[in-house]
Design a protein around this motif. Structure first.
Motif, PDB file in Angstrom:
ATOM      1  N   ARG A 152       7.973  20.306  54.582  1.00  0.00           N
ATOM      2  CA  ARG A 152       9.034  19.379  54.194  1.00  0.00           C
ATOM      3  C   ARG A 152      10.172  19.514  55.196  1.00  0.00           C
ATOM      4  N   PRO A 153      10.939  18.424  55.387  1.00  0.00           N
ATOM      5  CA  PRO A 153      12.115  18.528  56.258  1.00  0.00           C
ATOM      6  C   PRO A 153      13.146  19.462  55.624  1.00  0.00           C
ATOM      7  N   ARG A 154      13.882  20.161  56.455  1.00  0.00           N
ATOM      8  CA  ARG A 154      14.942  21.036  55.944  1.00  0.00           C
ATOM      9  C   ARG A 154      16.132  20.191  55.540  1.00  0.00           C
ATOM     10  N   ARG A 155      16.745  20.552  54.457  1.00  0.00           N
ATOM     11  CA  ARG A 155      17.904  19.800  53.952  1.00  0.00           C
ATOM     12  C   ARG A 155      19.147  20.163  54.740  1.00  0.00           C
ATOM     13  N   GLY A 156      19.747  19.145  55.359  1.00  0.00           N
ATOM     14  CA  GLY A 156      21.005  19.351  56.065  1.00  0.00           C
ATOM     15  C   GLY A 156      20.899  20.132  57.358  1.00  0.00           C
ATOM     16  N   GLU A 157      19.701  20.475  57.793  1.00  0.00           N
ATOM     17  CA  GLU A 157      19.511  21.230  59.024  1.00  0.00           C
ATOM     18  C   GLU A 157      18.351  20.627  59.794  1.00  0.00           C
ATOM     19  N   PRO A 158      18.337  20.800  61.113  1.00  0.00           N
ATOM     20  CA  PRO A 158      17.195  20.292  61.877  1.00  0.00           C
ATOM     21  C   PRO A 158      15.956  21.135  61.614  1.00  0.00           C
ATOM     22  N   GLY A 159      14.796  20.522  61.768  1.00  0.00           N
ATOM     23  CA  GLY A 159      13.548  21.248  61.630  1.00  0.00           C
ATOM     24  C   GLY A 159      12.873  21.023  60.292  1.00  0.00           C
ATOM     25  N   HIS A 160      11.835  21.805  60.069  1.00  0.00           N
ATOM     26  CA  HIS A 160      11.017  21.688  58.866  1.00  0.00           C
ATOM     27  C   HIS A 160      10.788  23.070  58.264  1.00  0.00           C
ATOM     28  N   ALA A 161      10.461  23.063  56.989  1.00  0.00           N
ATOM     29  CA  ALA A 161      10.059  24.294  56.300  1.00  0.00           C
ATOM     30  C   ALA A 161       8.563  24.174  56.029  1.00  0.00           C
TER      31      ALA A 161
END
Length: 182
Positions: A15-24
């Motif tokens: 999933r995309p990270r909330r409020g930050e670049p990148g993914h989890a």
């Protein structure tokens, strides 16, 4: 990337990270000589690589030998994929041999992590292929379309594709064929 222990990681959820670049990413990591384990990874990934990093796909990883929870994911080049015998679900479905899968057991995996409408499930299956002398058992972790939920009861039959007889690393469920949508 240079000093880490090489391994492979099966993507369980992304999933995309909330409020930050990148993914989890939530992954199941395999490193030679150690039992598989699960870990969460937060990192930036190029958009072109995300198509190869969907739930069920297997990617390369490098693990910090001093801290197994620190790792980096990457999409190996094609030769590395072939050497490892691991490819994405789309490649298995398009180029793999066909088999019939019988559902033996089903268990949810990280339903709350991905936040997807389609649940991520662990499926224990028995596969039969016309060109293999005997059936074999596999375990796969894949997203199951909501329309296919009724197909995964114990004893249910699914269409599958595979490259080789293994524990599930080269197996993909063909949900469209299983639902009769082809």
């Amino acid at each position: 990337m240079l000093r880490g222990t090489p391994g492979s990681a099966t993507i369980l959820a992304v999933r995309p990270r909330r409020g930050e670049p990148g993914h989890a990413f939530w992954v199941r990591v395999r490193v030679a000589g150690t039992p598989p384990y699960e870990a969460r990874v937060r990192q930036w990934v190029a958009e072109r690589d995300l198509e190869w990093m969907r739930p069920g796909d297997v990617v390369g990883c490098r693990v910090d030998p001093g801290d197994w929870e620190r790792l980096m994911l990457y999409v190996p080049d094609f030769e590395e994929f072939e050497q490892a015998g691991r490819v994405g679900l789309g490649k298995i479905l398009s180029d793999g041999r066909r088999a019939e899968a019988t559902v033996l057991a089903v268990a949810p995996v990280a339903a709350e992590f991905g936040g997807h409408d389609d649940p991520l499930l662990r499926l224990d299956l028995e596969l039969r292929a016309w060109d293999e002398p005997k059936p074999w058992r596999v375990r796969v972790v894949q997203q199951v379309p909501l329309a296919a939920i009724t197909l995964i009861d114990r004893g249910g039959r699914l269409e599958a594709a595979f490259f080789t007889v293994d524990r599930g690393e080269s197996v993909a469920i063909d949900w469209c064929a299983s639902l009769g949508e082809e």
